[in-house]
Design a protein around this motif. Structure first.
Motif, mmCIF file in Angstrom:
data_model
loop_
_atom_site.group_PDB
_atom_site.id
_atom_site.type_symbol
_atom_site.label_atom_id
_atom_site.label_comp_id
_atom_site.label_asym_id
_atom_site.label_seq_id
_atom_site.Cartn_x
_atom_site.Cartn_y
_atom_site.Cartn_z
ATOM 1 N N ALA A 1 0.824 -1.206 0.000
ATOM 2 C CA ALA A 1 0.000 0.000 0.000
ATOM 3 C C ALA A 1 0.858 1.255 0.000
ATOM 4 N N LEU A 2 1.931 1.251 0.795
ATOM 5 C CA LEU A 2 2.821 2.408 0.851
ATOM 6 C C LEU A 2 3.486 2.655 -0.494
ATOM 7 N N LEU A 3 4.017 1.601 -1.101
ATOM 8 C CA LEU A 3 4.700 1.746 -2.386
ATOM 9 C C LEU A 3 3.722 2.136 -3.483
ATOM 10 N N ALA A 4 2.498 1.592 -3.428
ATOM 11 C CA ALA A 4 1.477 1.953 -4.419
ATOM 12 C C ALA A 4 1.157 3.437 -4.339
ATOM 13 N N ALA A 5 0.989 3.949 -3.114
ATOM 14 C CA ALA A 5 0.694 5.366 -2.935
ATOM 15 C C ALA A 5 1.849 6.235 -3.426
ATOM 16 N N CYS A 6 3.076 5.820 -3.147
ATOM 17 C CA CYS A 6 4.249 6.590 -3.585
ATOM 18 C C CYS A 6 4.364 6.602 -5.103
ATOM 19 N N ALA A 7 4.154 5.445 -5.751
ATOM 20 C CA ALA A 7 4.288 5.365 -7.205
ATOM 21 C C ALA A 7 3.250 6.218 -7.912
ATOM 22 N N THR A 8 1.991 6.090 -7.485
ATOM 23 C CA THR A 8 0.942 6.887 -8.118
ATOM 24 C C THR A 8 1.106 8.367 -7.781
ATOM 25 N N GLY A 9 1.503 8.674 -6.537
ATOM 26 C CA GLY A 9 1.726 10.068 -6.173
ATOM 27 C C GLY A 9 2.837 10.700 -6.985
ATOM 28 N N LEU A 10 3.913 9.956 -7.215
ATOM 29 C CA LEU A 10 5.021 10.482 -8.008
ATOM 30 C C LEU A 10 4.597 10.718 -9.455
ATOM 31 N N MET A 11 3.826 9.775 -10.001
ATOM 32 C CA MET A 11 3.346 9.945 -11.370
ATOM 33 C C MET A 11 2.396 11.139 -11.463
ATOM 34 N N LEU A 12 1.543 11.307 -10.454
ATOM 35 C CA LEU A 12 0.654 12.471 -10.422
ATOM 36 C C LEU A 12 1.446 13.768 -10.427
ATOM 37 N N ALA A 13 2.524 13.787 -9.654
ATOM 38 C CA ALA A 13 3.334 15.003 -9.550
ATOM 39 C C ALA A 13 3.987 15.364 -10.881
ATOM 40 N N VAL A 14 4.123 14.383 -11.773
ATOM 41 C CA VAL A 14 4.704 14.657 -13.089
ATOM 42 C C VAL A 14 3.626 15.036 -14.098
ATOM 43 N N VAL A 15 2.603 14.192 -14.234
ATOM 44 C CA VAL A 15 1.653 14.389 -15.344
ATOM 45 C C VAL A 15 0.689 15.541 -15.106
ATOM 46 N N LEU A 16 0.471 15.946 -13.850
ATOM 47 C CA LEU A 16 -0.468 17.031 -13.573
ATOM 48 C C LEU A 16 0.223 18.374 -13.353
ATOM 49 N N THR A 17 1.499 18.425 -13.672
ATOM 50 C CA THR A 17 2.270 19.666 -13.564
ATOM 51 C C THR A 17 2.994 19.908 -14.888
ATOM 52 N N PRO A 18 3.639 21.052 -15.043
ATOM 53 C CA PRO A 18 4.404 21.289 -16.282
ATOM 54 C C PRO A 18 5.502 20.270 -16.539
ATOM 55 N N LEU A 19 5.854 19.469 -15.526
ATOM 56 C CA LEU A 19 6.881 18.453 -15.741
ATOM 57 C C LEU A 19 6.466 17.446 -16.810
ATOM 58 N N GLY A 20 5.156 17.178 -16.911
ATOM 59 C CA GLY A 20 4.679 16.217 -17.900
ATOM 60 C C GLY A 20 4.982 16.677 -19.314
ATOM 61 N N ALA A 21 4.577 17.910 -19.635
ATOM 62 C CA ALA A 21 4.854 18.443 -20.965
ATOM 63 C C ALA A 21 6.356 18.552 -21.206
ATOM 64 N N LEU A 22 7.102 18.930 -20.148
ATOM 65 C CA LEU A 22 8.566 19.024 -20.284
ATOM 66 C C LEU A 22 9.163 17.672 -20.635
ATOM 67 N N TRP A 23 8.668 16.605 -19.968
ATOM 68 C CA TRP A 23 9.192 15.264 -20.246
ATOM 69 C C TRP A 23 8.925 14.863 -21.695
ATOM 70 N N PHE A 24 7.677 14.970 -22.121
ATOM 71 C CA PHE A 24 7.327 14.488 -23.464
ATOM 72 C C PHE A 24 7.895 15.378 -24.565
ATOM 73 N N ARG A 25 8.015 16.681 -24.299
ATOM 74 C CA ARG A 25 8.529 17.581 -25.333
ATOM 75 C C ARG A 25 10.044 17.592 -25.366
ATOM 76 N N ARG A 26 10.676 17.804 -24.203
ATOM 77 C CA ARG A 26 12.120 18.031 -24.175
ATOM 78 C C ARG A 26 12.925 16.751 -24.054
ATOM 79 N N VAL A 27 12.494 15.851 -23.186
ATOM 80 C CA VAL A 27 13.274 14.627 -22.952
ATOM 81 C C VAL A 27 13.021 13.601 -24.043
ATOM 82 N N VAL A 28 11.736 13.310 -24.290
ATOM 83 C CA VAL A 28 11.393 12.305 -25.302
ATOM 84 C C VAL A 28 11.499 12.877 -26.704
ATOM 85 N N GLY A 29 11.168 14.160 -26.858
ATOM 86 C CA GLY A 29 11.296 14.789 -28.170
ATOM 87 C C GLY A 29 10.050 14.763 -29.021
ATOM 88 N N LEU A 30 8.872 14.591 -28.402
ATOM 89 C CA LEU A 30 7.637 14.636 -29.170
ATOM 90 C C LEU A 30 7.376 16.050 -29.660
#
Length: 431
Positions: free
Chosen positions: A307-336
């Motif tokens: 349960a702890l690890l599940a909460a951490c994994a989903t929380g970390l993913m939320l912190a990326v995809v629901l913030t500007p980090l998501g667009a930064l990852w897909f645009r700058r890192v991946v190159g979409l």
């Protein structure tokens, strides 16, 4: 030992397995990036992708051998029976891959069934033949990794994966610089070199465990028969086969839905991104099998860790995809490009529950593996695939949603159906 210390021990046991899963998930994209930088990248990437996918599909029945060995290799008799079973399975799967690599068989599959150009089919045929050691090497190392996990030596599993990636890198660099082989063949040879090196290293790292199990003076119970092992393992193998079919099923629907080219280009990027957060959950199945203990004495602690690890994994993913980090990852890192970003970012947001459900699914599976009722696991996986197909039919074909959105929602609903089924069946689990 207090609950905090127990939780810390569980997390220390899990971390090397999670790292190994993450590194294994990176090897396909990593080698594809190497192939893409060699001559004729489009043809070689297509050929390498087909041969790699085919090897994965043939290998799929052996994947659960790690969990089976972790659960069953208790003494000399069970170890010898399991080893015999593993070797028979390794041989059968290697023979199947060799059969598929025979030119007449492969040409029919690649050109007539898949419609590939003759030149791509030829390169894919060579690459597949070079992957012939793959199934046996994977089965051999997963068998010995199960012994390591059962005895708490999970760091050695991660060490083997590091060696595998290092060997692959050296082989790919040496072949690219020193030969004129096609990129698809270089990728296949690098893969084969890596898994063979990891298999040998796993056997060496498990040598003390094997020696102890084979000690003639050690007390040993009755050996399970091959028939008993087959009945126990068949549902686990079926689970892997069904799960492996989800990727080609999604590709089929994406190619026939709305905006197929953009969806087919963006979906592997989304899948790789989500796998980063899911990979630790995939590793947790072995944690549950190894640490729950007889009669479930540690089940509560293992459940809390999940349960702890599940909460951490989903929380970390939320912190990326629901913030500007998501667009930064897909645009700058991946190159979409800007045109592909909507095909990736919103589907990734719809998949935020997948990491948590990965931990839930792995924990539930471990309970059924320990209970010896492995057919429940294969039923849950079949249900997941059925819901996935129904979801894609409805969302992508009937409602004409964008393919990546349909895939994200169908995957989430399918995984929720599997988790729900296992939770409902838990009430019937033998105590």
């Amino acid at each position: 030992m207090d609950s905090t210390s127990r939780l810390r021990n569980i997390l220390a046991f899990w971390l090397p397995l999670a790292a190994a899963w993450l590194m294994m998930g990176a090897e396909g994209p990593y080698l594809s990036a190497i192939v893409a930088r060699l001559d004729r990248p489009v043809e070689n990437l297509a050929a390498f992708g087909l041969s790699f996918s085919l090897a994965w599909l043939v290998e799929s029945p052996i994947i659960m051998l790690l969990s089976a060995t972790t659960a069953l290799a208790r003494d000399r008799a069970s170890f010898l029976a399991l080893r015999r079973f593993a070797y028979l399975l390794n041989g059968a799967l290697t023979a199947l891959l060799v059969l598929l690599a025979l030119p007449p068989v492969f040409r029919f599959l690649a050109e007539q069934v898949l419609g590939l150009p003759a030149e791509v089919a030829r390169m894919a045929n060579l690459a597949t033949a070079l992957l012939a050691p793959w199934p046996a090497a994977i089965g051999y190392r997963r068998f010995h990794q199960g012994l390591l996990v059962r005895n708490g030596l999970t760091r050695r599993v991660a060490y083997g994966t590091v060696l595998r990636l290092a060997t692959m890198s050296l082989a790919a660099a040496g072949l690219a610089l020193g030969t004129r082989l096609p990129g698809a063949c270089i990728g296949a040879l690098a893969l084969s070199s890596g898994v063979v090196a990891e298999a040998a290293a796993s056997r060496w790292m498990a040598r003390h465990v094997v020696r102890d199990l084979l000690d003639p003076g050690r007390e040993s119970g009755p050996a399970p028969s091959l028939g008993e092992l087959a009945r126990y393992y068949y549902p686990l193998a079926l689970t892997s086969i069904i799960a492996m079919s989800n990727a080609p099923l999604l590709t089929f629907f994406l190619g026939r839905g709305r905006d197929p080219l953009q969806c087919l280009a963006a979906w592997p990027v989304v899948h790789s991104f989500v796998f980063f957060f899911r990979s630790g959950g995939s590793a947790f199945q072995e944690v549950g099998v190894a640490l729950t203990g007889t009669e479930g004495r540690n089940e509560a602690q293992v459940r809390r860790a999940a349960a702890l690890l599940a909460a951490c994994a989903t929380g970390l993913m939320l912190a990326v995809v629901l913030t500007p980090l998501g667009a930064l990852w897909f645009r700058r890192v991946v190159g979409l490009g800007p045109g592909l970003l909507p095909f990736a970012l919103l589907p990734a947001r719809l998949l935020i529950l997948l990491p948590a459900m990965e931990y839930l699914l792995s924990f539930q599976r471990s309970r059924w593996i320990l209970a010896g009722r492995t057919s429940v696991i294969s039923t849950a996986t079949a249900l997941e695939t059925a819901v996935l197909v129904l979801g894609m039919t409805l969302f992508a074909l009937v409602l004409d949603w964008r393919g990546t959105l349909a895939a994200a929602l169908a995957l989430t609903v399918g995984r929720a159906a599997a988790c729900g089924y296992l939770l409902r069946k838990a009430a019937d689990r033998p105590e």
